[in-house]
Scaffold this motif. Structure first.
Motif, short mmCIF file in Angstrom:
data_model
loop_
_atom_site.label_atom_id
_atom_site.label_comp_id
_atom_site.label_asym_id
_atom_site.label_seq_id
_atom_site.Cartn_x
_atom_site.Cartn_y
_atom_site.Cartn_z
N GLY A 50 0.98 -1.01 0.12
CA GLY A 50 -0.13 0.04 0.18
C GLY A 50 0.74 1.24 0.10
N VAL A 51 1.96 1.11 0.85
CA VAL A 51 2.71 2.37 0.73
C VAL A 51 3.61 2.45 -0.37
CG1 VAL A 51 4.87 3.20 1.79
CG2 VAL A 51 3.19 2.18 3.25
N ALA A 52 3.97 1.60 -1.09
CA ALA A 52 4.70 1.55 -2.43
C ALA A 52 3.68 1.91 -3.77
CB ALA A 52 5.11 -0.04 -2.89
N GLN A 53 2.40 1.64 -3.53
CA GLN A 53 1.53 2.32 -4.43
C GLN A 53 1.09 3.80 -3.89
OE1 GLN A 53 -2.20 -0.34 -4.62
NE2 GLN A 53 -2.51 0.36 -6.53
N ALA A 54 1.09 4.01 -2.91
CA ALA A 54 0.79 5.51 -2.59
C ALA A 54 2.18 6.31 -2.66
CB ALA A 54 0.60 5.72 -0.85
N LEU A 55 3.26 5.94 -2.76
CA LEU A 55 4.43 6.42 -3.15
C LEU A 55 4.37 7.01 -4.58
CD1 LEU A 55 7.39 7.21 -1.94
CD2 LEU A 55 8.17 4.99 -3.18
N GLN A 56 3.73 6.56 -5.35
CA GLN A 56 3.64 7.12 -6.76
C GLN A 56 2.99 8.20 -6.63
OE1 GLN A 56 2.22 4.09 -9.56
NE2 GLN A 56 -0.03 3.88 -8.36
#
Length: 104
Positions: A50-56
């Motif tokens: 989730g954090v990786a997806q929000a990072l974009q």
């Protein structure tokens, strides 16, 4: 459908008020594999993805100016790294494919 996929779908439906096929893109299943089929590691893997997806979406807001296509690949690269072995060796439970037979 895994619990992580159900949660992702519920969150997505709450946000866009519509359902489309394959809305989570299999990220929940990847989290189960990365979590080695255990509950708490799977929760942590879900948070990590989730954090990786929000990072974009958050990277440009904090001043990290990268090309949009590169930002879009961040979750996919992290998923590939997790599945390729950085998460450790994962084996599915032995009873996963055995039909359940209730005994009296």
């Amino acid at each position: 459908m895994s619990a992580a996929a159900q949660v992702n779908t519920g969150l997505a439906l709450a946000e866009v008020h519509a359902f489309s096929d394959n809305i989570t893109g299999g990220v929940g299943y990847l989290a189960v594999i990365a979590g080695r089929w255990r509950a708490w590691p799977t929760v942590l893997a879900c948070l990590f993805f989730g954090v990786a997806q929000a990072l974009q979406f958050a990277a440009p807001a904090v001043g990290l100016h990268l090309p949009a296509p590169l930002l879009g690949t961040i979750p996919h690269v992290i998923a590939l790294l997790a599945v390729s072995g950085l998460a450790g060796r994962s084996r599915a439970p032995s009873g996963l494919s055995v039909p359940f037979a209730r005994t009296a």
